[in-house]
Design an enzyme around this catalytic site. Structure first.
Site, PDB file in Angstrom:
ATOM      1  N   CYS A   1       0.838  -1.191   0.000  1.00  0.00           N
ATOM      2  CA  CYS A   1       0.000   0.000   0.000  1.00  0.00           C
ATOM      3  C   CYS A   1       0.873   1.241   0.000  1.00  0.00           C
ATOM      4  CB  CYS A   1      -0.906   0.003   1.220  1.00  0.00           C
ATOM      5  SG  CYS A   1      -1.958   1.458   1.310  1.00  0.00           S
TER       6      CYS A   1
ATOM      7  N   CYS B   1      -0.970   3.984  -5.732  1.00  0.00           N
ATOM      8  CA  CYS B   1      -1.331   2.660  -5.234  1.00  0.00           C
ATOM      9  C   CYS B   1      -0.431   1.574  -5.837  1.00  0.00           C
ATOM     10  CB  CYS B   1      -2.788   2.383  -5.597  1.00  0.00           C
ATOM     11  SG  CYS B   1      -3.383   0.756  -5.131  1.00  0.00           S
TER      12      CYS B   1
END
Length: 194
Positions: free
Chosen positions: A3, A122
């Site tokens: 992440c 991301c």
């Protein structure tokens, strides 16, 4: 981590690591912003734009990225058909989602013609980088370009200078025990060592 929001752990990782640590592709944002004119814009694509906002203080402090700077156009991919699998913890069908990612980027580029670059926040987005490069003609940075950039700083440059100074990898991995680089006083603070 899997992440881009791992940036919150950048100070801790930097303090305990003996090698450079980059917890998010967002560390590239200052480099990208200075490469272009002050009026040029950078598209930042994130899994969900609403979840980037609460990270603004960490991003500003740790990588000099101001979420509120209008040079950065932040767009969430949460509404791209099929990409909702990320939020659900499922497997994304990359081939099926790619057209939606390209369409989103082209729509933003149409609305913001002064866009000169794309940064994918991301870690689920790098599979779309090449399609975005091809469709938009813009440079695209992501977690992979970040890793490549910093890995290249430790590698032999075959084009000039001293060559062949690094040995080929022998195929054997060094022994490592999870957490061996974390000081004892820091281990006591983590759940995984209790």
């Amino acid at each position: 981590g899997d992440c881009g929001f791992m940036m919150a752990f950048q100070p801790f990782a930097r303090d305990v690591a003996t090698v450079p640590v980059f917890m998010s592709s967002m560390v590239q944002s200052p480099l990208i912003s200075v490469a272009f004119d002050k009026y040029d814009k950078v598209l930042i694509m994130t899994a969900n734009s609403a979840t980037l906002e609460p990270q603004k203080d960490v991003l500003l402090k740790e990588c000099g990225f101001d979420v509120e700077d209008d040079r950065f156009v932040i767009v969430g991919c949460q509404d791209v058909p099929g990409f909702d699998a990320v939020a659900k913890g499922g497997k994304v069908d990359i081939e099926a989602v790619t057209p939606g990612m390209v369409k989103l980027a082209l729509e933003v580029l149409d609305q913001q013609p002064s866009l000169r670059a794309i940064l994918l926040e991301c870690t689920e987005l790098p599979p779309y980088s090449d399609a975005l490069r091809m469709a938009t003609g813009l440079p695209v940075w992501d977690a992979i370009t970040c890793a490549d950039y910093f890995i290249s700083s430790r590698k032999d440059n075959p084009r000039f200078g001293l060559n062949d100074w690094q040995f080929d990898w022998d195929g054997k991995q060094d022994d490592y025990k999870w957490g061996q680089n974390i000081p004892e006083n820091e281990r006591k603070k983590t759940l995984n060592f209790r």
